[in-house]
Design a protein around this motif. Structure first.
Motif, PDB file in Angstrom:
ATOM      1  N   ASP A 108      45.558  38.248  46.749  1.00 53.04           N
ATOM      2  CA  ASP A 108      45.846  39.683  46.869  1.00 53.04           C
ATOM      3  C   ASP A 108      47.353  39.880  47.003  1.00 53.04           C
ATOM      4  O   ASP A 108      48.078  38.964  47.365  1.00 53.04           O
ATOM      5  CB  ASP A 108      45.144  40.234  48.125  1.00 53.04           C
ATOM      6  CG  ASP A 108      45.033  41.753  48.083  1.00 53.04           C
ATOM      7  OD1 ASP A 108      45.417  42.350  47.051  1.00 53.04           O
ATOM      8  OD2 ASP A 108      44.549  42.324  49.073  1.00 53.04           O
ATOM      9  N   ARG A 109      47.778  41.061  46.696  1.00 54.56           N
ATOM     10  CA  ARG A 109      49.193  41.389  46.830  1.00 54.56           C
ATOM     11  C   ARG A 109      49.329  42.519  47.819  1.00 54.56           C
ATOM     12  O   ARG A 109      48.946  43.653  47.540  1.00 54.56           O
ATOM     13  CB  ARG A 109      49.762  41.799  45.478  1.00 54.56           C
ATOM     14  CG  ARG A 109      49.786  40.651  44.500  1.00 54.56           C
ATOM     15  CD  ARG A 109      50.138  41.137  43.120  1.00 54.56           C
ATOM     16  NE  ARG A 109      50.536  40.000  42.276  1.00 54.56           N
ATOM     17  CZ  ARG A 109      50.900  40.134  41.016  1.00 54.56           C
ATOM     18  NH1 ARG A 109      50.919  41.326  40.449  1.00 54.56           N
ATOM     19  NH2 ARG A 109      51.250  39.073  40.316  1.00 54.56           N
ATOM     20  N   THR A 110      49.827  42.191  48.961  1.00 58.27           N
ATOM     21  CA  THR A 110      50.033  43.252  49.953  1.00 58.27           C
ATOM     22  C   THR A 110      51.476  43.199  50.382  1.00 58.27           C
ATOM     23  O   THR A 110      52.234  42.331  49.957  1.00 58.27           O
ATOM     24  CB  THR A 110      49.143  43.041  51.185  1.00 58.27           C
ATOM     25  OG1 THR A 110      49.446  41.769  51.744  1.00 58.27           O
ATOM     26  CG2 THR A 110      47.683  43.123  50.820  1.00 58.27           C
ATOM     27  N   GLY A 111      51.799  44.099  51.208  1.00 56.85           N
ATOM     28  CA  GLY A 111      53.174  44.101  51.690  1.00 56.85           C
ATOM     29  C   GLY A 111      53.543  45.464  52.182  1.00 56.85           C
ATOM     30  O   GLY A 111      52.692  46.351  52.297  1.00 56.85           O
ATOM     31  N   GLY A 112      54.784  45.614  52.479  1.00 58.03           N
ATOM     32  CA  GLY A 112      55.247  46.893  52.999  1.00 58.03           C
ATOM     33  C   GLY A 112      56.630  47.172  52.495  1.00 58.03           C
ATOM     34  O   GLY A 112      57.123  46.495  51.587  1.00 58.03           O
ATOM     35  N   GLY A 113      57.228  48.155  53.087  1.00 49.48           N
ATOM     36  CA  GLY A 113      58.567  48.499  52.643  1.00 49.48           C
ATOM     37  C   GLY A 113      59.142  49.621  53.477  1.00 49.48           C
ATOM     38  O   GLY A 113      58.551  50.013  54.493  1.00 49.48           O
ATOM     39  N   VAL A 114      60.244  50.080  53.036  1.00 52.30           N
ATOM     40  CA  VAL A 114      60.896  51.193  53.727  1.00 52.30           C
ATOM     41  C   VAL A 114      61.182  52.287  52.694  1.00 52.30           C
ATOM     42  O   VAL A 114      61.123  52.034  51.496  1.00 52.30           O
ATOM     43  CB  VAL A 114      62.220  50.764  54.397  1.00 52.30           C
ATOM     44  CG1 VAL A 114      61.965  49.720  55.467  1.00 52.30           C
ATOM     45  CG2 VAL A 114      63.215  50.252  53.363  1.00 52.30           C
ATOM     46  N   THR A 115      61.459  53.469  53.198  1.00 59.97           N
ATOM     47  CA  THR A 115      61.830  54.541  52.279  1.00 59.97           C
ATOM     48  C   THR A 115      63.269  54.961  52.567  1.00 59.97           C
ATOM     49  O   THR A 115      63.805  54.676  53.633  1.00 59.97           O
ATOM     50  CB  THR A 115      60.904  55.760  52.426  1.00 59.97           C
ATOM     51  OG1 THR A 115      61.039  56.269  53.750  1.00 59.97           O
ATOM     52  CG2 THR A 115      59.466  55.375  52.179  1.00 59.97           C
ATOM     53  N   HIS A 116      63.842  55.616  51.583  1.00 57.82           N
ATOM     54  CA  HIS A 116      65.251  55.989  51.697  1.00 57.82           C
ATOM     55  C   HIS A 116      65.461  57.425  51.291  1.00 57.82           C
ATOM     56  O   HIS A 116      64.698  57.975  50.507  1.00 57.82           O
ATOM     57  CB  HIS A 116      66.097  55.129  50.747  1.00 57.82           C
ATOM     58  CG  HIS A 116      66.186  53.695  51.161  1.00 57.82           C
ATOM     59  ND1 HIS A 116      67.048  53.251  52.128  1.00 57.82           N
ATOM     60  CD2 HIS A 116      65.500  52.603  50.729  1.00 57.82           C
ATOM     61  CE1 HIS A 116      66.896  51.935  52.273  1.00 57.82           C
ATOM     62  NE2 HIS A 116      65.961  51.519  51.438  1.00 57.82           N
ATOM     63  N   SER A 172      62.762  48.847  47.566  1.00 57.40           N
ATOM     64  CA  SER A 172      62.751  48.857  49.025  1.00 57.40           C
ATOM     65  C   SER A 172      61.350  48.491  49.516  1.00 57.40           C
ATOM     66  O   SER A 172      60.999  48.725  50.658  1.00 57.40           O
ATOM     67  CB  SER A 172      63.146  50.249  49.541  1.00 57.40           C
ATOM     68  OG  SER A 172      62.167  51.195  49.168  1.00 57.40           O
ATOM     69  N   HIS A 173      60.549  47.976  48.599  1.00 54.92           N
ATOM     70  CA  HIS A 173      59.151  47.719  48.906  1.00 54.92           C
ATOM     71  C   HIS A 173      58.744  46.381  48.294  1.00 54.92           C
ATOM     72  O   HIS A 173      59.223  46.003  47.224  1.00 54.92           O
ATOM     73  CB  HIS A 173      58.286  48.849  48.327  1.00 54.92           C
ATOM     74  CG  HIS A 173      56.905  48.901  48.889  1.00 54.92           C
ATOM     75  ND1 HIS A 173      55.888  48.124  48.417  1.00 54.92           N
ATOM     76  CD2 HIS A 173      56.380  49.638  49.901  1.00 54.92           C
ATOM     77  CE1 HIS A 173      54.772  48.384  49.096  1.00 54.92           C
ATOM     78  NE2 HIS A 173      55.055  49.302  50.023  1.00 54.92           N
ATOM     79  N   ASP A 174      57.844  45.662  48.958  1.00 55.39           N
ATOM     80  CA  ASP A 174      57.431  44.345  48.479  1.00 55.39           C
ATOM     81  C   ASP A 174      56.772  44.383  47.106  1.00 55.39           C
ATOM     82  O   ASP A 174      56.830  43.414  46.354  1.00 55.39           O
ATOM     83  CB  ASP A 174      56.427  43.725  49.482  1.00 55.39           C
ATOM     84  CG  ASP A 174      57.091  43.388  50.804  1.00 55.39           C
ATOM     85  OD1 ASP A 174      58.333  43.264  50.824  1.00 55.39           O
ATOM     86  OD2 ASP A 174      56.369  43.275  51.818  1.00 55.39           O
ATOM     87  N   SER A 175      56.125  45.496  46.793  1.00 50.15           N
ATOM     88  CA  SER A 175      55.294  45.502  45.584  1.00 50.15           C
ATOM     89  C   SER A 175      56.096  45.162  44.332  1.00 50.15           C
ATOM     90  O   SER A 175      55.576  44.528  43.409  1.00 50.15           O
ATOM     91  CB  SER A 175      54.585  46.847  45.425  1.00 50.15           C
ATOM     92  OG  SER A 175      55.520  47.867  45.205  1.00 50.15           O
ATOM     93  N   ALA A 176      57.374  45.567  44.282  1.00 49.64           N
ATOM     94  CA  ALA A 176      58.161  45.335  43.069  1.00 49.64           C
ATOM     95  C   ALA A 176      58.441  43.848  42.843  1.00 49.64           C
ATOM     96  O   ALA A 176      58.715  43.429  41.719  1.00 49.64           O
ATOM     97  CB  ALA A 176      59.471  46.117  43.145  1.00 49.64           C
ATOM     98  N   TRP A 177      58.392  43.071  43.907  1.00 52.41           N
ATOM     99  CA  TRP A 177      58.625  41.629  43.745  1.00 52.41           C
ATOM    100  C   TRP A 177      57.564  41.013  42.838  1.00 52.41           C
ATOM    101  O   TRP A 177      57.852  40.151  42.015  1.00 52.41           O
ATOM    102  CB  TRP A 177      58.611  40.937  45.111  1.00 52.41           C
ATOM    103  CG  TRP A 177      59.843  41.237  45.920  1.00 52.41           C
ATOM    104  CD1 TRP A 177      60.165  42.395  46.544  1.00 52.41           C
ATOM    105  CD2 TRP A 177      60.948  40.346  46.145  1.00 52.41           C
ATOM    106  NE1 TRP A 177      61.381  42.305  47.157  1.00 52.41           N
ATOM    107  CE2 TRP A 177      61.885  41.048  46.940  1.00 52.41           C
ATOM    108  CE3 TRP A 177      61.237  39.017  45.770  1.00 52.41           C
ATOM    109  CZ2 TRP A 177      63.091  40.486  47.355  1.00 52.41           C
ATOM    110  CZ3 TRP A 177      62.432  38.452  46.200  1.00 52.41           C
ATOM    111  CH2 TRP A 177      63.358  39.178  46.979  1.00 52.41           C
TER     112      TRP A 177
END
Lengths: 998, 417, 100
Positions: A496-504, A332-337
């Motif tokens: 750099d690797r940034t991003g965001g996401g949501v929580t569930h 649910s978060h960009d980091s895993a991509w």
């Protein structure tokens, strides 16, 4: 090369092979591996079993927050350790590791039957049953529960290792050496401030270690890292510490660090301490602890092979290990991509990326397409399969809140990311407040109680560029606050690797929620259902939910589970998360060896042992010793073949017949001097002191302000303005403290000085009819005749040429002297007297004989014949209370109603009907032995000995109205029989005191 | 109230545990109650339960500033014993143990009272004398307690170090076999559930701002963050915060509140079969059913409400544990926490009436309040119901500090020489 | 571990050097004999036990050995000030200033 290792990749040393054993089987790894990375390199994911259901588990993380992969390690006798995190333990040649909580084997564990019966083992099930029949709890249920619980087994032998501790002071302590911490260290270090930077890992770098693609200031991440560490190491004002965990943040910027020194070494230098506790007092603290990945909550999210995407990335980039051959990402978060892309680049088949979000950044989609990775937007995970390793994952589309049909994707690694939780544990120790960021759904630092600065991911800032910038600023703030001028460096970052996401909360599913095993706390087997059940049962505070379900109480202390638990509990309660509360993080940050806390306080050094100047002689002469407060004292001096009873009888006899010598150096000694010394003594002690002439002594009695006896001792008046006060051995420090308290705060007008002289003097007591004969030839400057130096005299003279304070006093009833000489002469004088005493058959005696001889005379021992509830009158020493004094400490309390009431317990003597029967000290006394239990007890035996002089036993006791019971028969009911004794006076031997004048 | 049993557990398991009801409702305050109990720890909830159960007073509210069981009830090391020296203490704590023995059944809630034995170690001659005094007094009072030689102590608790070269060698031990531990949270929850079922309102997150007294001096009720609540009788059972609450009623107490710390290790398989206490080295340890070693520390030297506590004391405590059990040195500390204990000058509780009409107090338990829970709750309920103390708590008056009739267990174990 | 400023040594030092000595400004009565049992009890035993600003005594026992007074917040454990024995307690206004 092992199957899952990528040659040349990562920061491990591929050229140095290391062999270790896990569950008896030999495995190969390379230098720089942890047990987990090495096993993963061998394709082994199954490393442990969970607490309750005994479910097969593999590592879910690559760090100290690991809840699953816990192992026992051993390296020889006494060096077994349970519950070690395989993700932290470095391998070394010869390491022996074993899995835990399984029987008979990790692959086939009988305990896993619990998993089948999981419906019975719902949250709090044990509160609802095991109550019938009543007697079964202790005998059946609890033993079974206890045996099932626990993880590893306890060590079973004393730990031979040593542990060290140090104090350290610095201007800036930086916790965490990722990009934020390093940037902080650079700024603070360059300012000239004293900097300490610590990191729990084996090398510094944090995220940089697993994100090598980034470019900082034109350098590759790892080049920048080397250059930065070189620069820091080159600064004399910067101390870098790895394998060092900041475990607790205490008052006024004291941070405790636990440093591991030898657990990673194949050969441990003989005397090297295993761990060291650092107690750092920092002017400023920078907390740059990063963030911890958050699991997604879905059925089967715990199978071996399911792990954090961030962990997979670390295993890949830092250790050069592929965690599988065919991976699915669920996030649910960009980091895993980025994890997916790195894996694909390393040759791992990435079957799909399932993202719970409907909208994905176009560049992500493009990159996935470039790498041939299927992208499933707006998807959920409904389940997984696989027993000892994940085999497939079931993903479902979610459209407008509706979960579509599932599709099964085969995989051997399922990599999840449910967002990131700022790591604020140490900040939480300070009781700093946390603010809920409802957009990011995380807690962020709020009001501070200590001089600390939080940097980087701890403040919810993602990406290396922002971490560096924030860290540099935090380092600057800290250094400025510590009084230094700073210049904040700039760190331009590319790639750099940034991003965001949501929580569930739990991921939506098309399956029966009642049957889902969607884990929140992996180790303790707490599922989403358990949280909801707890709320249904009325647990509305997160503390209740935690305690009812045990969520967050595993050895990771909620690092993975707290936020998911809170989110789901809040959902169930129907409130926003902060309204349900946040459980407080408590020290230590990660579990820390007891040995590290104990440090040097081990075995003989647990507490210091005070020894007298004469102790060495006693030891050489084979005394038995007893501990008395911090002292060790010679208890008795057994000749060969003698037991304590016979030795003491001999010592008593020798002393009464001729001469005994006793080391009384432990007696507390306080010098009270000054023009108002006598007034001070009048106010402190119950006795009157004004008329006591110089050169004379008096028994002094000290009460607490509550009127009860605190201490006693003989006090000599050396001159008009100088007293030599003695106290009990254990009471010396307390008495001095009490005196100082009154003198400094109640009577500061008195011109009096108090000096502790306990250790300044060695004290030798000589008792017996030949005492004077022995010392007379040694004494210069004092006539020892009865007329010139009667009982209760004191003189400053010379003994054997040594300046001495000579007392004529007696705690035995015999003619007695106590010689005080400067401590350094103590043993010399003792030996001289002992040698000269041979003509009188001098007998050295210990504390036991001292006790017997004084009891024969009815002299009390404060703390044995009295406890904290005894008044002077109770103890039969009302004569020591000055009747005409206007006031003294405790006087007013003696008039309180209960202290003047009839029937108080009074000290008396007891003589058993059978003269050979020895009463037990502490035995209780009754008037009527035939009464039923509970009996009315009227007193107890305080002292009881065999009296060699009287040829019978004697005892002292406190008895209700004792002095009016003289001659009365009382009874002492023992387990096997009732003893009887007559009440007597307390003086059993030489009541007239003739022997004092011998 | 849904009856708890293996059967109800099974039937609910079959229906996915969807039918369990809340164990206690989260009540909102009514305008008035017959009795208000301030403090929803085990003592306060228990008092409310016994008021309803034994004395028929059900119009009762328990008011709690935080969440129930969140104070010392949920922070202590759960040691339960009654081998006290003085008749007064022995009677009170033995009454508690009597109630502990039937508490799971009484409350229909498994509080896991485990009579695994409490062993107190003697390390010097003074300890031996003191313990024997206790043992003899206990025997004649009908309280279980017996002497063990060092070898017997080791047989009872195999990890114990009885080597004679230890800094403080074990010279023997006093064992109360009937003593043990219980699951602390369950005590609060069990009383809360049972009291609720009898009609007691449990009002959480409702700090009491003041006790209001009428013109005649008697209590009228309490001002809270949820408004004024009327009551003719108020029982304060607020542990570390008692001084603060009582001062609002103009009652000043001989109390000081100190931080007390405790810690647990990581869980391991059963290794420590009993509770071991050593007052001389300050080590208190047992193993929870979950497998954690539960370790009690001493109080910090200064008064505090911070629930924080310092590092030096913890270091000393852990060193003491390693001294008595050298094989635990490689165990790891998992978590340490702090509580606030209220201590009286004689370190015995104050349990009974106050100079204010309708105001009752239960405080001053120091480090030992958990073990007294059912006994204190029961006698407090009796005192409130009858406006007269039960014979068991009658000696634990506030007046004793004036008359000097103290119940000083600690002084009785005085160390001097 | 607290850091404590000894007003005699004029140094801020770790708690290990100090011994707590109870509530401050409880003067021993001039004439204890003249006191009622109740008054005497109050002197002996009754304490403020304040939640918040607390006046207390410490002794620099492993240093200069002097007793001194301190004002500490018992909720945060923060010292507002320390001062020599015998000097008057700071006023509320002074404490407010120190608290800032």
């Amino acid at each position: 090369m092992t199957a899952f290792r990528i040659p040349g990749k990562g920061r491990v040393n591929h050229d140095t092979a290391v062999r270790f054993r896990f569950d008896g089987k030999s495995y190969g790894g390379v230098e720089g591996d942890t047990v987990a990375s090495a096993l993963l390199a061998n394709g082994v994911h199954l490393m442990g079993r969970s607490f309750k259901y005994h479910r097969p588990r593999g590592p879910v993380t690559a760090g100290s927050e690991e809840p699953n992969a816990l192992i026992g390690t051993s390296r020889g006798k006494g060096r077994f350790e349970p519950n070690t995190r395989a993700t932290v333990q470095e391998i070394y040649d010869g390491l022996k590791a074993e899995s835990q909580n399984k029987w008979p084997s990790l692959n086939f564990d009988i305990g896993a039957v619990n998993d089948r019966l999981y419906m019975l083992f719902s949250a709090g099930f044990y509160y609802k049953t095991f109550m019938w029949p009543k007697s079964f709890w202790d005998r059946v249920y609890e033993p079974v529960i206890r045996a099932a619980a626990g993880l590893g087994v306890s060590p079973s032998e004393p730990d031979p290792d040593s542990y060290a501790s140090r104090y350290l002071h610095c201007d800036v302590l930086i916790v965490g050496a990722g990009p934020a911490g390093l940037a902080a260290a650079l700024t603070a270090g360059r300012s000239g401030s004293d900097v300490v930077i610590v990191d729990e890992h084996t090398e510094m770098g944090g995220t940089l270690l697993s994100e090598d693609q980034v470019q900082i200031a034109g350098q590759s991440a790892w080049d920048w890292l080397s250059a930065t560490l070189d620069e820091l190491k080159g600064m004399n004002n910067v101390r870098l510490m790895t394998r060092t965990t900041a475990i607790g943040y205490y008052h006024q910027n004291m941070v405790a660090l636990s440093q591991k020194l030898t657990d990673h070494l194949a050969a441990v230098p003989g005397n090297a301490p295993r761990e060291r506790m650092w107690r750092v007092r920092a002017n400023q603290v920078v907390l740059a602890q990063g963030a911890i990945e958050r699991p997604l909550v879905f059925d089967g999210n715990d199978r071996p092979g399911v792990m954090f995407a961030g962990a997979a990335q670390t295993y890949l980039n830092r250790y050069g290990v592929k965690v599988g051959e065919r991976a699915v990402i669920v996030t649910s978060h960009d980091s895993a991509w980025y994890c997916a892309f790195d894996l694909a680049d390393a040759g791992v088949a990435v079957a799909a990326i399932a993202d719970t979000r409907d909208e994905i950044a176009p560049e992500f989609a493009q990159m996935a397409a470039d790498k041939g990775i299927e992208v499933l937007k707006g998807h959920t995970v409904s389940s997984t399969t696989g027993r000892l390793r994940v085999k497939s994952v079931l993903v479902n589309p979610v459209r407008n809140g509706k979960v579509g049909a599932s599709r099964t994707i085969d995989c051997d690694a399922l990599l999840m990311c449910g967002g990131w939780t700022p790591s604020l544990h140490l900040f939480s120790h300070t009781k700093g407040s946390l603010n809920w960021d409802s957009e990011a759904e995380v807690f962020l630092p709020g009001d501070k109680t200590e001089a600390c600065h939080i940097a980087g991911a701890g403040r919810g800032l993602w990406g290396i560029a922002r971490a560096l910038e924030d860290g540099a600023n935090a380092g600057s703030e800290a250094a400025i606050a510590a009084g230094y001028a700073t210049e904040v460096g700039l760190y331009p970052v590319e790639a750099d690797r940034t991003g965001g996401g949501v929580t569930h909360k739990e991921l939506p599913s098309d399956r029966d929620a009642g049957k889902a095993k969607a884990f929140i706390d992996f180790q303790n087997d707490v599922t989403a259902k358990d949280i909801r059940l707890a709320v249904r049962e009325g647990m509305r505070s997160i503390e209740h939910v935690k305690r009812y379900t045990t969520n967050g109480m595993a050895t990771d202390q909620g690092k993975l589970s707290n936020m998911n638990g809170l989110t789901i509990a809040a959902d169930a309660v129907g409130k926003e998360a902060p309204k349900v509360g946040l459980t407080t993080f408590r020290p230590p940050y990660t579990p820390t060896s007891f040995g590290t806390f104990a440090g040097y306080h081990k075995d003989a050094h647990f507490e210091l042992t005070r020894k007298t100047p004469i102790d060495g002689w006693a030891e050489e002469n084979e005394a038995a010793f007893e501990p008395v407060s911090l002292w060790r004292r010679a208890w008795y001096f057994p000749l060969s073949g003698e037991d304590m009873h016979r030795a003491v009888a001999r010592e008593c006899k020798a002393t009464r017949q001729s001469l005994g010598m006793f080391d009384a150096s432990t007696l507390g000694k306080i010098e009270v001097s000054g023009p108002d010394a006598v007034e001070f003594m009048n106010r402190m002690y119950t006795n009157p002191w004004t008329k006591l002439a110089a050169g004379r002594c008096r028994y002094g009695l000290l009460l607490g302000e509550d009127g009860y006896i605190r201490d006693d001792g003989v006090i000599g008046r050396l001159s008009q303005d100088k007293f030599h006060v003695t106290t009990t051995t254990g009471g010396a420090a307390r008495v001095l403290n009490m005196m100082e308290d009154y003198l400094q705060t109640e009577w500061p007008d008195l011109k009096v000085w108090l000096t502790s002289t306990t250790e300044q003097w060695a004290t030798i007591a000589l008792n017996g009819p030949n005492a004077r004969k022995l010392i007379e030839p040694f004494v210069e400057g004092q006539d020892l005749s009865e007329e010139a130096f009667p009982h209760m005299s004191v003189s400053e003279c010379k003994v054997a040429g040594i300046p001495a304070r000579l007392f004529r006093i007696s705690f035995t009833g015999e003619l007695g002297f106590e010689i005080n000489v400067p401590a350094r002469y103590g043993r010399e004088l003792w030996e001289k007297l002992y040698e000269a005493g041979q003509q009188y058959d001098v007998c050295p005696y210990g504390t036991e004989t001292m006790h017997v001889l004084r009891a024969e005379k009815g002299y009390i021992i404060v703390g044995q014949d009295t406890d904290g509830t005894v008044t002077p009158d109770d103890a039969g020493i009302g004569w020591a209370v000055g009747k005409k004094k206007p006031d003294f400490v405790g006087m007013r309390s003696l008039k309180r109603p209960d202290l003047v009431a009839e029937g108080r317990k009074q000290l008396v003597g007891l003589l058993t009907d059978d003269p050979k029967t020895l009463l037990e000290e502490g035995a209780q006394i009754v008037a009527d032995p035939k009464q039923p239990i509970p009996m009315k007890m009227i007193g107890h035996v305080t002292s009881s000995y065999w009296s060699e002089a009287l040829g019978r036993t004697i005892a002292l006791a406190v008895v209700e109205g004792g002095r009016s019971r003289m001659g009365e028969s009382l009874h002492i009911p023992m387990p096997d029989r009732v003893l009887s004794a007559k009440v007597t006076e307390t003086v059993f031997y030489d009541p007239e005191g003739e022997r004092l004048k011998a | 109230m849904t009856h708890f049993s293996a059967l109800s557990l099974l039937s609910n398991a079959l229906t996915g545990h969807k039918n369990w009801r809340e164990q206690w409702p989260d009540a909102q305050p009514k305008k008035a109650y017959d009795v208000i109990v301030i403090g929803a720890g085990g003592h306060g909830l228990g008092a409310a339960y016994y008021l309803a159960k034994e004395f028929g007073i059900t119009n009762v509210a328990v008011i709690e500033k935080g969440w129930l069981g969140g104070g010392n009830t949920g922070r202590n090391t759960t040691i339960i014993r009654s081998n006290y020296l003085y008749d007064e203490s022995a009677r009170l704590f033995d009454h508690a143990v009597d109630l502990w023995e039937g508490l799971s059944q009484e409350l229909n809630y498994n509080v896991m009272f485990s009579q695994r034995g409490v062993m107190m170690l003697a390390h010097n001659v003074h300890d031996v004398q003191s313990f024997k005094r206790h043992i003899h007094a206990n025997r004649l009072n009908g309280v279980d307690n017996r002497w063990l030689t060092p070898e017997e102590a080791k047989a009872f608790c195999p990890p114990l170090n009885i080597e004679s070269n230890a800094r403080y060698p074990v010279m023997g031990a006093a064992l109360q076999q009937r003593a043990g531990t219980a699951r602390h949270d369950a005590v609060a929850w069990g009383y809360a559930r049972a009291a609720s079922a009898l009609g007691v309102d449990i009002i959480q997150n409702c700090p009491v701002l003041a006790i209001r007294r009428g013109t005649d001096g008697a209590v009228e009720g309490v001002e809270t963050t949820k408004g004024f609540i009327k009551a003719g009788k108020i029982a304060v059972s607020a542990a570390g915060n008692t001084s603060v609450v009582m001062e609002t009623a103009d009652v000043r107490l001989p109390l000081e509140s100190y931080p007390l710390q405790a810690l647990v290790s990581e869980p391991v398989k059963p290794v420590l079969p009993c509770v071991v206490m050593s007052n001389t080295v300050h080590a208190y340890i047992s193993q929870s059913d979950k497998g954690e070693l539960v370790i009690g520390s001493g109080t910090d030297q200064y008064t505090s409400y911070s629930q924080r506590g310092g590092l030096p004391l913890i270091e000393h405590t852990v060193a003491a544990i390693c001294e008595v059990f050298p094989m635990f040195r490689r165990m790891r500390m998992l978590r340490k926490w702090g509580g606030i204990v209220d201590v009286t000058p004689d370190r015995s509780a104050i349990l009974g009436k106050t100079p204010v009409k309708g105001l009752y107090v239960n405080c001053g338990w120091g480090t030992g309040g958990f073990k007294a829970t059912p006994g204190a709750a029961h006698t407090l309920a009796h005192t409130v119901a009858h406006d007269e103390p039960h014979p068991i708590n009658a000696p634990f008056t506030l007046e004793r500090f004036q008359t000097g009739r103290l119940i000083d267990e600690a002084a009785a174990a005085a160390v001097a020489h | 571990m607290l850091l404590i400023h000894c007003p005699y040594c004029d140094e801020t030092l770790p708690e290990l050097e100090f011994a707590y000595a109870g509530e401050a400004h409880i003067d021993r009565p001039e004439d204890p004999s003249a006191m009622t049992d109740e008054e005497w009890r109050d002197f002996l035993f009754i304490r403020n036990n304040k939640r918040g600003t607390h006046f207390e005594r410490w002794r620099h026992i492993n240093g200069c050995a002097r007793f001194f007074n301190a004002v500490r917040d018992t909720v945060s454990d923060k010292f507002l000030t320390t001062y020599k024995a015998g000097t008057p307690r700071p006023s509320d206004a002074e404490l407010e200033e120190l608290g800032k």
